[in-house]
Design a protein around this motif. Structure first.
Motif, PDB file in Angstrom:
ATOM      1  N   ARG A 100      26.683 -46.105  46.864  1.00  0.00           N
ATOM      2  CA  ARG A 100      25.433 -45.350  46.771  1.00  0.00           C
ATOM      3  C   ARG A 100      25.753 -43.912  46.377  1.00  0.00           C
ATOM      4  NH1 ARG A 100      20.110 -45.805  50.517  1.00  0.00           N
ATOM      5  NH2 ARG A 100      18.872 -44.235  49.422  1.00  0.00           N
ATOM      6  N   LEU A 101      25.065 -43.427  45.346  1.00  0.00           N
ATOM      7  CA  LEU A 101      25.352 -42.105  44.785  1.00  0.00           C
ATOM      8  C   LEU A 101      24.090 -41.256  44.797  1.00  0.00           C
ATOM      9  CD1 LEU A 101      27.334 -40.218  43.226  1.00  0.00           C
ATOM     10  CD2 LEU A 101      26.551 -41.333  41.122  1.00  0.00           C
ATOM     11  N   GLU A 102      24.218 -40.025  45.290  1.00  0.00           N
ATOM     12  CA  GLU A 102      23.107 -39.076  45.300  1.00  0.00           C
ATOM     13  C   GLU A 102      23.543 -37.810  44.560  1.00  0.00           C
ATOM     14  OE1 GLU A 102      21.262 -40.230  49.715  1.00  0.00           O
ATOM     15  OE2 GLU A 102      22.283 -38.314  49.398  1.00  0.00           O
ATOM     16  N   ILE A 103      22.895 -37.524  43.437  1.00  0.00           N
ATOM     17  CA  ILE A 103      23.180 -36.298  42.687  1.00  0.00           C
ATOM     18  C   ILE A 103      21.912 -35.455  42.667  1.00  0.00           C
ATOM     19  CG2 ILE A 103      23.792 -35.305  40.459  1.00  0.00           C
ATOM     20  CD1 ILE A 103      25.595 -37.607  39.924  1.00  0.00           C
ATOM     21  N   PHE A 104      22.006 -34.251  43.200  1.00  0.00           N
ATOM     22  CA  PHE A 104      20.865 -33.331  43.230  1.00  0.00           C
ATOM     23  C   PHE A 104      21.164 -32.143  42.319  1.00  0.00           C
ATOM     24  CE2 PHE A 104      20.454 -35.659  47.181  1.00  0.00           C
ATOM     25  CZ  PHE A 104      19.092 -35.907  47.249  1.00  0.00           C
ATOM     26  N   ASN A 105      20.305 -31.981  41.324  1.00  0.00           N
ATOM     27  CA  ASN A 105      20.437 -30.860  40.393  1.00  0.00           C
ATOM     28  C   ASN A 105      19.626 -29.691  40.949  1.00  0.00           C
ATOM     29  OD1 ASN A 105      20.507 -29.065  38.244  1.00  0.00           O
ATOM     30  ND2 ASN A 105      20.357 -30.673  36.699  1.00  0.00           N
ATOM     31  N   LEU A 106      20.308 -28.698  41.497  1.00  0.00           N
ATOM     32  CA  LEU A 106      19.660 -27.554  42.133  1.00  0.00           C
ATOM     33  C   LEU A 106      19.648 -26.326  41.224  1.00  0.00           C
ATOM     34  CD1 LEU A 106      21.227 -27.977  45.690  1.00  0.00           C
ATOM     35  CD2 LEU A 106      19.123 -28.960  44.782  1.00  0.00           C
ATOM     36  N   ALA A 107      19.869 -26.539  39.939  1.00  0.00           N
ATOM     37  CA  ALA A 107      19.888 -25.432  38.985  1.00  0.00           C
ATOM     38  C   ALA A 107      18.477 -24.948  38.688  1.00  0.00           C
ATOM     39  CB  ALA A 107      20.566 -25.867  37.691  1.00  0.00           C
ATOM     40  N   VAL A 108      18.361 -23.656  38.398  1.00  0.00           N
ATOM     41  CA  VAL A 108      17.089 -23.035  38.025  1.00  0.00           C
ATOM     42  C   VAL A 108      17.279 -22.326  36.688  1.00  0.00           C
ATOM     43  CG1 VAL A 108      15.344 -21.324  38.641  1.00  0.00           C
ATOM     44  CG2 VAL A 108      16.411 -22.710  40.423  1.00  0.00           C
ATOM     45  N   PRO A 109      16.553 -22.717  35.634  1.00  0.00           N
ATOM     46  CA  PRO A 109      16.690 -22.017  34.353  1.00  0.00           C
ATOM     47  C   PRO A 109      16.481 -20.512  34.519  1.00  0.00           C
ATOM     48  CG  PRO A 109      15.431 -24.029  34.056  1.00  0.00           C
ATOM     49  CD  PRO A 109      15.640 -23.875  35.542  1.00  0.00           C
ATOM     50  N   GLY A 110      17.398 -19.746  33.969  1.00  0.00           N
ATOM     51  CA  GLY A 110      17.337 -18.294  34.110  1.00  0.00           C
ATOM     52  C   GLY A 110      17.977 -17.773  35.375  1.00  0.00           C
ATOM     53  N   GLY A 111      18.462 -18.676  36.226  1.00  0.00           N
ATOM     54  CA  GLY A 111      19.050 -18.260  37.491  1.00  0.00           C
ATOM     55  C   GLY A 111      20.450 -17.696  37.323  1.00  0.00           C
ATOM     56  N   SER A 112      20.745 -16.639  38.066  1.00  0.00           N
ATOM     57  CA  SER A 112      22.055 -15.995  38.016  1.00  0.00           C
ATOM     58  C   SER A 112      22.990 -16.613  39.048  1.00  0.00           C
ATOM     59  CB  SER A 112      21.900 -14.498  38.299  1.00  0.00           C
ATOM     60  OG  SER A 112      21.467 -14.314  39.644  1.00  0.00           O
ATOM     61  N   SER A 113      24.214 -16.085  39.115  1.00  0.00           N
ATOM     62  CA  SER A 113      25.167 -16.558  40.126  1.00  0.00           C
ATOM     63  C   SER A 113      24.683 -16.228  41.533  1.00  0.00           C
ATOM     64  CB  SER A 113      26.542 -15.934  39.881  1.00  0.00           C
ATOM     65  OG  SER A 113      26.482 -14.518  39.960  1.00  0.00           O
ATOM     66  N   THR A 114      23.904 -15.168  41.683  1.00  0.00           N
ATOM     67  CA  THR A 114      23.353 -14.841  43.002  1.00  0.00           C
ATOM     68  C   THR A 114      22.381 -15.918  43.448  1.00  0.00           C
ATOM     69  OG1 THR A 114      23.597 -12.473  42.589  1.00  0.00           O
ATOM     70  CG2 THR A 114      22.067 -13.118  44.325  1.00  0.00           C
ATOM     71  N   ARG A 115      21.552 -16.390  42.535  1.00  0.00           N
ATOM     72  CA  ARG A 115      20.635 -17.492  42.848  1.00  0.00           C
ATOM     73  C   ARG A 115      21.411 -18.758  43.196  1.00  0.00           C
ATOM     74  NH1 ARG A 115      14.956 -17.872  43.723  1.00  0.00           N
ATOM     75  NH2 ARG A 115      14.058 -15.940  42.954  1.00  0.00           N
ATOM     76  N   ALA A 116      22.493 -19.013  42.465  1.00  0.00           N
ATOM     77  CA  ALA A 116      23.304 -20.197  42.749  1.00  0.00           C
ATOM     78  C   ALA A 116      23.917 -20.105  44.142  1.00  0.00           C
ATOM     79  CB  ALA A 116      24.394 -20.346  41.690  1.00  0.00           C
ATOM     80  N   LEU A 117      24.424 -18.925  44.494  1.00  0.00           N
ATOM     81  CA  LEU A 117      25.007 -18.734  45.823  1.00  0.00           C
ATOM     82  C   LEU A 117      23.948 -18.897  46.902  1.00  0.00           C
ATOM     83  CD1 LEU A 117      27.186 -17.942  47.828  1.00  0.00           C
ATOM     84  CD2 LEU A 117      26.876 -15.547  47.142  1.00  0.00           C
ATOM     85  N   TRP A 118      22.765 -18.348  46.675  1.00  0.00           N
ATOM     86  CA  TRP A 118      21.665 -18.496  47.635  1.00  0.00           C
ATOM     87  C   TRP A 118      21.335 -19.976  47.858  1.00  0.00           C
ATOM     88  CZ3 TRP A 118      16.752 -20.463  46.189  1.00  0.00           C
ATOM     89  CH2 TRP A 118      15.776 -20.424  47.189  1.00  0.00           C
ATOM     90  N   ALA A 119      21.234 -20.742  46.775  1.00  0.00           N
ATOM     91  CA  ALA A 119      20.926 -22.167  46.901  1.00  0.00           C
ATOM     92  C   ALA A 119      22.054 -22.907  47.618  1.00  0.00           C
ATOM     93  CB  ALA A 119      20.681 -22.773  45.521  1.00  0.00           C
ATOM     94  N   LEU A 120      23.293 -22.528  47.327  1.00  0.00           N
ATOM     95  CA  LEU A 120      24.428 -23.171  47.987  1.00  0.00           C
ATOM     96  C   LEU A 120      24.408 -22.880  49.486  1.00  0.00           C
ATOM     97  CD1 LEU A 120      27.983 -23.416  46.525  1.00  0.00           C
ATOM     98  CD2 LEU A 120      27.674 -22.897  48.929  1.00  0.00           C
ATOM     99  N   GLU A 121      24.107 -21.646  49.846  1.00  0.00           N
ATOM    100  CA  GLU A 121      24.032 -21.292  51.270  1.00  0.00           C
ATOM    101  C   GLU A 121      22.943 -22.085  51.987  1.00  0.00           C
ATOM    102  OE1 GLU A 121      25.498 -16.615  51.205  1.00  0.00           O
ATOM    103  OE2 GLU A 121      23.397 -17.100  50.825  1.00  0.00           O
TER     104      GLU A 121
END
Length: 479
Positions: A100-121
């Protein structure tokens, strides 16, 4: 006679003032807490995309969970159906169909590395087995510095609500105003250097957090179009009432032309170095800088993360090592073939760390892998419709500010007509380009074809479909 306040009375006044200040601060804190609670309640009812997608469901028993973070490249734009995550999921399932595989794409178009870190946290506690991060193209998209304070504020629903309101009022989406002027950057400015520092800091924060949690992290370098995408002019071309494209970046433009000359002379190594310098000096740096990809490689080595060097992989597959439209369709978004190569490199990285086995029957050639993926996941009509959509979206993107890349736009619109000669938007935008460039008879013929396909008159105010039709018609009327 001089009057003096007795010490006891002065002390009482001081205590009363301190009490009033304390009560005011308490009232403000209570009010902010109440507003934060209200904002959280409203956000649960109507969350924005970034917040909604970080609310992951509980992990299924025995599932292997992959979380991916970044901007539009990770989101799969312009066509997510064949983005590298979609292709990665397909081949992962081929390797282990029983898992069983679960892949969640949490990317946001226009998002910076700060947004990526926020989502990861926000999501690392949701039991991921692998984290994937590709970021770097959007660090200079917004003029603000998105450092630690900004990231901490993002965890407040009240602040996120304020950002949404401000964005709707003052920050129209990219493309809604085809004349909006993006921020340009002086390489010696404090703002430029601070943003570069924040990017490196965010990478290290993500890697450190993943390491503390014991979750494998995959860091990707960010590839970009070197050979076929000139530095942004940042001002409209003369046909739209502005200066000729490229005049805002004389040094970068000169380097780009020198690189083309070296490529024409078959001096490809020198050409690549010049193309990279031209990209790094682009006054509108909407492509990841060389120092960003160095930071990715260094961070991966420092924290023992899995490095997937997408930039190097695309360079290796590009003709003469010069990445252009074959692999990147605009400034930074991979073509279907480019997406296939990145997915292949991701699979190799996962297999090297024994996180997931490589698919046994997968072709080694990326073109063959892409063909298998497309044939197995899309019907011929679906594929043709997506290819037509891809041509329109990429062509429209290319013609907008700050690029004004009319040559690329024309290429995609003409390619789209070869797939679907009934799409009025393709005719209308080709007509706009012809009229703006002074080819009036050609423009009139294309306008007539657009009106026939649409079944009625065109709307010059429809900036979403035909960004410069209004100016093109005005130019035709003035002749």
């Amino acid at each position: 006679m001089t009057s003096t306040v007795p010490p006891a009375r002065g002390a009482r006044r001081g205590r009363r003032a301190a009490l009033k200040l304390g009560l005011a601060l308490c009232a403000a804190a209570v009010a902010l807490a109440a507003l934060e609670g209200l904002a959280r309640a409203l956000e649960r009812l109507r969350p924005d995309r970034a917040t909604a997608q970080t609310r992951l469901p509980p992990k299924a028993p025995g599932a292997f969970r992959v979380l991916a973070y970044g901007g539009s490249t990770v989101a799969g734009l312009p066509i997510p159906e064949w983005g590298f995550l979609a292709q990665l999921e397909f081949w992962m399932r081929q390797a282990r169909p029983d898992q069983r595989l679960e892949i969640f794409n949490l990317a946001v178009p226009g998002g910076s590395s700060t947004r990526a870190l926020w989502a990861l946290e926000r999501t690392i506690r949701r039991e991921p087995d692998v984290l994937i991060v590709l970021s770097g193209h959007n660090e200079y998209l917004h003029p603000r510095v998105e450092g630690r304070l900004y990231r901490r504020l993002l965890h407040s629903a009240l602040y996120r609500s304020a950002l949404r309101v401000a964005g709707k009022a003052f920050g129209p989406r990219f493309g809604s105003n085809p004349f909006s002027a993006p921020r340009t950057y002086d390489r010696d400015s404090a703002l430029f250097r601070e943003k570069a520092r924040v990017y490196r800091e965010n990478l290290r924060a993500m890697a450190a957090l993943a390491q503390r949690r014991g979750v494998p992290l995959v860091l990707l370098t960010a590839p970009s179009n070197l050979a076929d995408w000139p530095p942004a002019g940042a001002t409209p071309p003369a046909a739209l009432g502005g200066a000729p494209a490229g005049t805002a970046a004389p040094e970068a433009a000169a380097l780009f032309e020198s690189a083309r000359s070296r490529a024409a002379a078959a001096d490809y190594e020198a050409a690549r170095a010049l193309f990279e310098r031209a990209r790094d000096l682009d006054p509108v740096p909407w492509r990841a800088l060389s120092e960003f990809n160095r930071a990715v490689r260094e961070t991966a080595a420092e924290f023992d993360a899995v490095l997937v060097d997408a930039e190097a992989a695309l360079t290796a597959h590009a003709e003469h090592g010069l990445v252009g439209f074959d692999l990147i369709c605009d400034n930074c978004h991979p073509t279907p073939r480019g997406q296939a190569i990145i997915a292949q490199e991701l699979l190799r990285g996962l297999a090297a760390r024994k996180l997931w086995p490589a698919p046994v029957a997968a072709p080694a050639d990326p073109d063959e892998r892409l063909a298998v993926f497309l044939n197995r996941t899309l019907t011929p009509p679906q594929r043709r419709a997506l290819e037509s959509k891809y041509c329109f979206k990429t062509g429209r993107y290319a013609m907008l500010t700050p690029f004004f890349n009319f040559g690329a736009a024309r290429m995609y619109f003409e390619r789209g007509l070869a797939l679907d000669d009934r799409d009025w938007r393709l005719y209308a935008n080709l007509a706009s380009l012809a009229l703006l460039e002074g080819r009036c008879e050609e423009g009139r013929r294309l306008l007539e074809a657009a009106a026939r396909c649409r079944g009625g008159a065109l709307d010059p105010q429809d900036r979403r479909q035909t960004p410069y039709l209004k100016e093109a018609l005005e130019r035709m009327a003035a002749r």
